[in-house]
Design an enzyme around this catalytic site. Structure first.
Site, PDB file in Angstrom:
ATOM      1  N   LYS A  31      32.536  16.477  50.609  1.00  0.00           N
ATOM      2  CA  LYS A  31      31.978  14.673  50.529  1.00  0.00           C
ATOM      3  C   LYS A  31      31.070  14.454  51.089  1.00  0.00           C
ATOM      4  O   LYS A  31      29.821  13.605  51.015  1.00  0.00           O
ATOM      5  CB  LYS A  31      33.239  14.119  49.485  1.00  0.00           C
ATOM      6  CG  LYS A  31      32.847  12.891  48.933  1.00  0.00           C
ATOM      7  CD  LYS A  31      34.381  12.406  47.891  1.00  0.00           C
ATOM      8  CE  LYS A  31      34.472  13.129  47.194  1.00  0.00           C
ATOM      9  NZ  LYS A  31      35.610  12.480  46.646  1.00  0.00           N
ATOM     10  N   ARG A  73      39.263   8.496  48.963  1.00  0.00           N
ATOM     11  CA  ARG A  73      38.782   9.712  48.738  1.00  0.00           C
ATOM     12  C   ARG A  73      39.124  10.488  49.561  1.00  0.00           C
ATOM     13  O   ARG A  73      38.599  10.904  50.775  1.00  0.00           O
ATOM     14  CB  ARG A  73      37.708   9.647  48.424  1.00  0.00           C
ATOM     15  CG  ARG A  73      37.310   8.285  47.423  1.00  0.00           C
ATOM     16  CD  ARG A  73      35.295   8.792  46.860  1.00  0.00           C
ATOM     17  NE  ARG A  73      35.597   7.329  46.252  1.00  0.00           N
ATOM     18  CZ  ARG A  73      35.478   7.829  44.375  1.00  0.00           C
ATOM     19  NH1 ARG A  73      35.142   9.334  43.985  1.00  0.00           N
ATOM     20  NH2 ARG A  73      34.700   6.621  43.698  1.00  0.00           N
ATOM     21  N   GLY A 128      39.249  17.735  41.977  1.00  0.00           N
ATOM     22  CA  GLY A 128      40.758  16.736  41.186  1.00  0.00           C
ATOM     23  C   GLY A 128      42.426  17.612  42.088  1.00  0.00           C
ATOM     24  O   GLY A 128      43.595  17.488  41.812  1.00  0.00           O
ATOM     25  N   MET A 135      43.465  17.509  45.240  1.00  0.00           N
ATOM     26  CA  MET A 135      44.188  15.923  46.249  1.00  0.00           C
ATOM     27  C   MET A 135      43.950  15.074  45.716  1.00  0.00           C
ATOM     28  O   MET A 135      43.349  14.604  44.559  1.00  0.00           O
ATOM     29  CB  MET A 135      43.721  16.657  47.726  1.00  0.00           C
ATOM     30  CG  MET A 135      44.064  16.853  47.966  1.00  0.00           C
ATOM     31  SD  MET A 135      43.081  17.751  49.702  1.00  0.00           S
ATOM     32  CE  MET A 135      40.987  17.858  49.079  1.00  0.00           C
ATOM     33  N   ARG A 171      27.495  17.294  44.985  1.00  0.00           N
ATOM     34  CA  ARG A 171      27.653  18.264  45.856  1.00  0.00           C
ATOM     35  C   ARG A 171      27.077  19.748  44.499  1.00  0.00           C
ATOM     36  O   ARG A 171      27.117  18.907  43.278  1.00  0.00           O
ATOM     37  CB  ARG A 171      29.880  18.403  45.561  1.00  0.00           C
ATOM     38  CG  ARG A 171      30.068  18.100  44.029  1.00  0.00           C
ATOM     39  CD  ARG A 171      32.178  18.455  44.081  1.00  0.00           C
ATOM     40  NE  ARG A 171      32.418  18.105  42.731  1.00  0.00           N
ATOM     41  CZ  ARG A 171      33.503  17.613  42.445  1.00  0.00           C
ATOM     42  NH1 ARG A 171      34.649  17.213  43.756  1.00  0.00           N
ATOM     43  NH2 ARG A 171      33.864  17.258  41.490  1.00  0.00           N
ATOM     44  N   HIS A 209      39.539  17.346  34.423  1.00  0.00           N
ATOM     45  CA  HIS A 209      40.625  18.300  35.439  1.00  0.00           C
ATOM     46  C   HIS A 209      40.526  19.887  34.678  1.00  0.00           C
ATOM     47  O   HIS A 209      39.944  21.095  34.603  1.00  0.00           O
ATOM     48  CB  HIS A 209      41.043  18.068  35.403  1.00  0.00           C
ATOM     49  CG  HIS A 209      41.431  17.243  37.067  1.00  0.00           C
ATOM     50  ND1 HIS A 209      40.614  17.209  37.902  1.00  0.00           N
ATOM     51  CD2 HIS A 209      41.570  15.770  37.220  1.00  0.00           C
ATOM     52  CE1 HIS A 209      40.188  16.294  38.431  1.00  0.00           C
ATOM     53  NE2 HIS A 209      41.559  15.537  38.198  1.00  0.00           N
ATOM     54  N   ARG A 224      38.786  61.516  35.858  1.00  0.00           N
ATOM     55  CA  ARG A 224      39.947  61.502  35.571  1.00  0.00           C
ATOM     56  C   ARG A 224      40.254  63.095  34.282  1.00  0.00           C
ATOM     57  O   ARG A 224      40.750  62.524  33.679  1.00  0.00           O
ATOM     58  CB  ARG A 224      40.471  61.046  35.610  1.00  0.00           C
ATOM     59  CG  ARG A 224      40.925  59.713  37.335  1.00  0.00           C
ATOM     60  CD  ARG A 224      41.424  58.768  37.011  1.00  0.00           C
ATOM     61  NE  ARG A 224      41.776  57.866  38.255  1.00  0.00           N
ATOM     62  CZ  ARG A 224      41.366  56.713  38.469  1.00  0.00           C
ATOM     63  NH1 ARG A 224      40.818  56.315  37.949  1.00  0.00           N
ATOM     64  NH2 ARG A 224      41.993  56.003  39.558  1.00  0.00           N
ATOM     65  N   ARG A 265      36.705  65.622  38.608  1.00  0.00           N
ATOM     66  CA  ARG A 265      38.222  66.331  38.959  1.00  0.00           C
ATOM     67  C   ARG A 265      38.762  66.694  38.766  1.00  0.00           C
ATOM     68  O   ARG A 265      39.544  66.917  37.382  1.00  0.00           O
ATOM     69  CB  ARG A 265      38.664  65.110  39.835  1.00  0.00           C
ATOM     70  CG  ARG A 265      39.993  64.979  40.605  1.00  0.00           C
ATOM     71  CD  ARG A 265      40.657  63.885  40.767  1.00  0.00           C
ATOM     72  NE  ARG A 265      41.390  62.930  39.713  1.00  0.00           N
ATOM     73  CZ  ARG A 265      42.244  62.296  39.378  1.00  0.00           C
ATOM     74  NH1 ARG A 265      42.195  61.555  41.192  1.00  0.00           N
ATOM     75  NH2 ARG A 265      42.911  61.347  39.099  1.00  0.00           N
ATOM     76  N   SER A 296      35.042  61.839  48.436  1.00  0.00           N
ATOM     77  CA  SER A 296      35.245  61.111  47.605  1.00  0.00           C
ATOM     78  C   SER A 296      36.684  60.365  48.088  1.00  0.00           C
ATOM     79  O   SER A 296      37.810  61.063  47.988  1.00  0.00           O
ATOM     80  CB  SER A 296      35.412  61.443  46.016  1.00  0.00           C
ATOM     81  OG  SER A 296      35.454  60.467  45.886  1.00  0.00           O
ATOM     82  N   GLY A 321      39.921  58.549  47.952  1.00  0.00           N
ATOM     83  CA  GLY A 321      40.721  57.828  46.770  1.00  0.00           C
ATOM     84  C   GLY A 321      41.552  57.250  47.573  1.00  0.00           C
ATOM     85  O   GLY A 321      42.353  57.362  47.721  1.00  0.00           O
ATOM     86  N   ASP A 360      45.058  56.223  46.349  1.00  0.00           N
ATOM     87  CA  ASP A 360      46.411  56.688  47.255  1.00  0.00           C
ATOM     88  C   ASP A 360      46.339  57.078  48.781  1.00  0.00           C
ATOM     89  O   ASP A 360      47.087  56.879  49.258  1.00  0.00           O
ATOM     90  CB  ASP A 360      45.949  59.004  46.855  1.00  0.00           C
ATOM     91  CG  ASP A 360      47.039  58.771  45.905  1.00  0.00           C
ATOM     92  OD1 ASP A 360      48.030  58.751  45.847  1.00  0.00           O
ATOM     93  OD2 ASP A 360      46.417  59.229  44.811  1.00  0.00           O
ATOM     94  N   CYS A 418      36.338  56.282  45.507  1.00  0.00           N
ATOM     95  CA  CYS A 418      36.239  55.823  43.647  1.00  0.00           C
ATOM     96  C   CYS A 418      37.809  55.715  43.350  1.00  0.00           C
ATOM     97  O   CYS A 418      38.178  55.271  42.554  1.00  0.00           O
ATOM     98  CB  CYS A 418      35.886  57.638  44.003  1.00  0.00           C
ATOM     99  SG  CYS A 418      37.490  58.524  43.264  1.00  0.00           S
ATOM    100  N   TYR A 430      27.898  56.420  48.744  1.00  0.00           N
ATOM    101  CA  TYR A 430      28.208  55.511  47.510  1.00  0.00           C
ATOM    102  C   TYR A 430      29.070  54.563  46.986  1.00  0.00           C
ATOM    103  O   TYR A 430      30.220  55.307  47.991  1.00  0.00           O
ATOM    104  CB  TYR A 430      28.030  56.880  46.271  1.00  0.00           C
ATOM    105  CG  TYR A 430      28.800  57.380  46.088  1.00  0.00           C
ATOM    106  CD1 TYR A 430      29.582  57.117  44.788  1.00  0.00           C
ATOM    107  CD2 TYR A 430      28.923  58.438  46.658  1.00  0.00           C
ATOM    108  CE1 TYR A 430      31.264  58.242  45.239  1.00  0.00           C
ATOM    109  CE2 TYR A 430      30.252  59.920  47.080  1.00  0.00           C
ATOM    110  CZ  TYR A 430      31.139  59.723  46.214  1.00  0.00           C
ATOM    111  OH  TYR A 430      31.746  60.263  45.998  1.00  0.00           O
TER     112      TYR A 430
HETATM  113  C1  PEP Z   1      42.774  58.251  44.316  1.00  0.00           C
HETATM  114  O1  PEP Z   1      43.554  57.532  44.595  1.00  0.00           O
HETATM  115  O2  PEP Z   1      42.589  56.518  44.751  1.00  0.00           O
HETATM  116  C2  PEP Z   1      41.847  58.026  43.043  1.00  0.00           C
HETATM  117  C3  PEP Z   1      40.888  57.368  42.386  1.00  0.00           C
HETATM  118  O3  PEP Z   1      42.294  58.120  41.968  1.00  0.00           O
HETATM  119  P1  PEP Z   1      44.260  58.371  41.295  1.00  0.00           P
HETATM  120  O4  PEP Z   1      43.648  56.767  40.947  1.00  0.00           O
HETATM  121  O5  PEP Z   1      43.310  59.018  40.015  1.00  0.00           O
HETATM  122  O6  PEP Z   1      44.893  58.839  41.848  1.00  0.00           O
HETATM  123 MG    MG Z   2      44.323  59.793  43.906  1.00  0.00          MG
END
Ligand code: PEP
Ligand code: MG
Length: 905
Positions: free
Chosen positions: A29, A99, A108, A110, A343, A458, A564, A620, A775, A777, A780, A843, A863
């Site tokens: 402000k 203000r 709103g 503060m 703003r 608000h 999966r 998988r 990939s 995961g 896990d 993934c 990716y």
């Molecule tokens: C992971 O472990 O990130 C994964 C993609 O496999 P899941 O969530 O099925 O264990």
């Molecule tokens: Mg997993």
């Protein structure tokens, strides 16, 4: 701090001294008021006490030090000179507003106090000067009310009660109808109330008023609602707020005055027309507080055409200057327009997109700027729901304050909403109006409906920011205090009853209506196309069914990064066969069940390959422990008891007993670290064989139909290179058996592994020899790296960890870059050192989180893969990662050349 430094530090900046780039020091402000002052716009003069002063105030035990006080008084003296008025002098009194103004806008959250400088003497001076005692005493009672609440801690509703009593006494309905004498009387009653409640009188010394007001605004940085807001929006606690002291202009001097809030474009739809509200004869907070329902801004054109013209011209000038939609507070004092704040306007996802795209078309910003403007998380809102047209039975209509539809049980206060939200209930919070104190209730609700308040109240602003549907100003709602319910027309709705709201159209409907899913807008498609030109990360989808694969394609997925396969086994038809397969005593019986499953899997895979038409489809092999497919032991015991009680046949009883034995045998103390993932495939190779066969049969069938395919077979939970080696050989053997020579040439396939065990990450150079892709995961990998059970942590200690700031983020949502991220980096680098063509990506759930996506880009992954609905978000986040990296590169190059120049000199 050493005294010389303290003396030299500048805690106070006049509006002439600041500019837009000083946001960190002056708050949003303050910086914008300074920028507008520089641009020669009609801004009432004033000064800003800095965010640094706020932080020092906290460090000093919540007190303003002498140097700050001195500089504040100097600022005040300059203001007096500019205005030709004197603070606290009866005949020409200066009044100021105090203000808050933080670095990141927190609407709103503060406190603000208006009309500081009024006391028993100056009120008379103002009354004589304006010839308007009603106005003078209205300002005074407002000051006592705000000051009494914010500084002295008297509950606001006690003032409201006295105000209501006065209206009843005078037989009027609206605040502005109370007479001058009534207001004068009210001032006395308010003062008495403050004295009774606090034991202290309302301060008559105006410098004390100013000091206490500044201290209270600084302290409001740490009030509960501001803290909740900061946590939600990830705003750092150590930013502090600035305080703006500005000379007052008055919108409450009569019918030629008013106050309002205007957006340069519609913040709900993005449409390029002025959008906002105003109230005649009213002061500042009346509009945003939602106490009176204001008039739409277009009506200002009829009431005060000149002021409207000027407003329109000025706000567009501001929009052009800031290259963004502006949210502007203004006051009109006897037809003269003043700007009190500008703003960047908070907007919902739909509007944000349309505005960014329109600004590019209007030549105001570049495509890259447009991409940067989008909050990727906001895109989730775009995929908002709506009530199905044929299911609408609205009982009331209010203002369409925040789009989207929501269904839930009615809760009539924020605490109930928060409690029910925690219990997992879906809630619609229904309130007379919402105040910022309701924020936890709003947060816990699916949507909000209010009786009073406008589109900029608000409730509306907060709900829009959170992407919660909201209907405001629904004046046909009647609150029935005695029976915890509401009445709308002839219908009575009790707390706990179901309600559906449509924040896009402002509708309230009774019951649990069916909602329809959202669609992609043209603006989104255009922006996504721009993002695709910029990004380098490929965006794949986690999808387990052909339908999801099609949705993913529509959202722009460039393949399936994770299918999966266990999710394909959970339907009613297949589960009994899967159970037979698990319960089989001999391999033959197991093969029998598997033979039944094979065509089902094959048709799933065909559907997926077909939807992706030549793009990679990463399948998988089975991952979870087998007992997840079997009935629970307790359930079986109950069934057994039941059968025995009913004299079930020996065969029935023996069947259940056999199942129970198997369930017991498969039971593990710690199944997440047990016989799952590729360990299953080693123990029961025929299960994986069936899946591999189904994949190649599906591929062969697609190829026969002229569909290009690129299957990728992924082995889960590998921790040791020998595991992957074992499966790679088996896959290659099955492929050569399943595919004819010609098909084998046409069907490129890849074999890869998930990296989700820390050992796999650390031995990636060995594993990469047998993998075409990695990939990560990260679900896990996070679980195993941090040692937090992914099934239990969030329900147990995680909220404490976040509340106490032991962790900055939930590592299951935002990738832990230092720990898990380091393992990913090691695996990516060492894997590619032995196999440069190795493809690597994420993934886990982090593949759909913008911050984690930025990290994936930065460390050179190829990716990310996420759920279909997150694909648009990921496409934008991946483009933003490139832009951020480029910017950093430019900044580094600039710093280097500056350094080189200095060295030379
Ligand atoms: C992971 O472990 O990130 C994964 C993609 O496999 P899941 O969530 O099925 O264990
Ligand atoms: Mg997993």
């Amino acid at each position: 701090m050493n005294r010389a430094v303290m003396v030299n530090r500048k805690w106070v900046f006049t509006f002439q001294e600041g500019h837009a780039k000083m946001v960190d020091l002056l708050g949003g402000k303050g910086a914008n008021l300074a920028e507008m002052t520089r641009a020669g716009l009609a801004v009432p003069p004033g000064f800003t006490v800095t965010t640094e002063a706020c932080l020092t105030y906290f460090k000093d035990g919540n007190r303003l030090n002498d140097v700050m006080l001195h500089q504040i008084l100097m600022g005040l003296a300059q203001l007096e000179r500019e205005k030709g008025q004197v603070f606290g002098e009866r005949d020409k009194p200066l009044l100021v507003s105090v203000r808050s103004g933080s670095v990141t806008s927190m609407p709103g959250m503060m406190d603000t106090i208006l009309n500081v400088g009024l006391n028993d003497e100056t009120v008379v001076g103002i009354s004589e000067l304006t010839g308007n005692p009603r106005f003078a005493f209205d300002c005074y009672r407002r000051l006592i009310q705000m000051f009494g609440h914010v500084v002295m801690g008297v509950e606001s509703h006690l003032f409201e009660q006295q105000l209501d009593r006065m209206k009843t006494r005078e037989g009027v309905l609206r605040d502005e109808e109370i007479s001058a004498a009534g207001l004068q009387q009210l001032v006395q009653e308010y003062k008495l109330l403050v004295l009774l409640k606090t034991g202290k009188g309302f301060p008559q010394n105006v410098v004390d008023q100013l000091r206490l007001a500044i201290e209270a605004v600084f302290s409001s940085w740490n009030n509960a609602r501001a803290q909740v807001y900061r946590r939600m929006h990830r705003i750092p606690d150590d930013q502090g707020t600035a305080v703006n002291i500005q000379s007052m202009v008055f919108g409450n001097m009569g019918e030629t005055c008013g106050t309002g809030v205007v957006f340069t474009r519609n913040p709900s739809t993005g449409e390029n027309i002025l959008f906002g509200e105003f109230l005649l004869n009213a002061q500042g907070e009346d509009v945003v507080a939602g106490i009176r329902t204001p008039m739409p801004i277009a009506m200002l054109e009829q009431v005060m055409p000149d002021a409207y013209d000027e407003l329109q011209r000025t706000v567009k000038q501001l929009e052009f200057h800031y290259q963004d939609i502006q949210d502007i507070e203004f006051t009109i004092e006897h037809h003269k327009l003043y700007l009190l704040q500008t703003r960047s306007g908070k907007r919902n996802a739909q509007a944000a997109l349309k505005i960014a795209v329109d600004l590019v078309h209007e030549g105001i910003i570049t495509k890259r700027q447009a991409i940067e403007r989008i909050d990727p998380m906001h895109l989730e809102q775009l995929l908002h729901r709506a009530i199905r047209e044929d299911a609408q039975q609205a009982v009331a209509k209010g203002l369409p304050a925040s789009p989207g539809a929501a269904v839930g049980q009615v809760a009539l206060d924020a605490e109930t909403a928060a409690l029910w939200g925690k219990e997992g209930k879906r809630v619609i919070l229904v309130r007379p109006e919402t105040t910022p104190e309701d924020i936890e209730g709003v947060l816990a609700s699916e949507g909000v409906a209010t009786l009073r308040g406008g589109m900029t109240s608000h409730a509306a602003v907060v709900a829009r920011g959170m992407g919660k549907p909201c209907v405001c100003g629904c004046e046909t709602i009647e609150f029935l205090a005695s029976e915890r319910g509401i009445r709308i027309g002839s219908q009575t709705i009790h707390e706990g009853d179901w309600m559906t709201i449509d924040g896009h159209r402002g509708l309230i409907c009774l019951g649990e209506l069916e909602l329809k899913e959202p669609e992609m807008t043209e603006a989104l498609m255009e922006l996504l196309a721009w993002a695709d030109e910029v990004r380098t990360l490929r965006i794949l989808a986690n999808a387990d069914h052909p339908y999801d694969a099609q949705v993913a394609r529509q959202y722009g997925a460039e393949g399936i990064g994770l299918c999966r396969t266990e999710h394909m086994f959970f339907d009613k038809e297949r589960l009994p066969i899967v159970q037979r397969m698990i319960l089989a005593e001999h391999t033959d019986a197991r093969r029998d069940a598997l033979a039944q499953l094979l065509p089902m899997q094959q048709s799933d895979f065909e559907g997926m390959l077909e939807a992706m038409n030549g793009l990679p489809v990463t399948i998988r092999l089975l991952d979870p422990p087998l007992h997840e497919f079997l009935p629970k032991r307790k359930e079986l015991q109950e069934r057994l008891q039941h059968l025995r009680g009913l004299h079930g046949t020996d065969q029935e009883i023996a069947g259940i007993e056999a199942t129970m034995k198997k369930v017991e045998a498969l039971e593990e103390i710690n199944p997440m670290l047990g016989q799952r993932g590729c360990r299953l495939g080693i123990v029961y190779p025929e299960v994986y064989d069936m899946q591999i066969e189904a994949i190649f049969k599906a591929a062969a069938s697609c190829l026969k139909r002229g569909i290009a395919v690129l299957p990728e077979i992924m082995i889960p939970l590998v921790g040791h290179v020998t595991e992957l080696k074992f499966f790679r050989e088996r896959i290659e053997q099955i492929a050569s058996e399943m595919l004819s020579k010609k098909q084998l040439q046409q069907c490129a396939y890849r074999v890869g592994t998930m990296i989700e065990v820390p050992r796999a990450a650390l031995t990636a150079h060995q594993i990469a020899v047998h993998a075409d892709f990695f990939s990560f995961g990260t679900n896990d990998l996070t679980q195993m790296t941090l040692g937090y059970s992914r099934d239990d942590a969030e329900g147990k200690f995680m909220s404490q960890y976040l509340d106490r700031r032991i962790l900055a983020h939930n590592p299951f949502q935002v990738l832990d870059e230092e720990g898990v991220g380091q393992l990913i980096q090691i695996a990516n680098t060492t894997g590619k050192s032995v196999k440069p063509e190795l493809k690597a990506g994420v993934c886990g759930e982090h593949g759909g989180d913008p911050q984690s996506i930025r990290f994936c880009h930065a460390i050179g992954l190829e990716y990310v893969s996420c759920s279909p609905y997150r694909i648009p978000l990921a496409r934008i986040a991946a483009a933003q990662a490139v832009i951020a990296e480029e910017r950093q590169g430019v900044e580094e190059a600039m710093a280097e050349s500056l350094l080189a120049e200095r060295m030379h000199a």
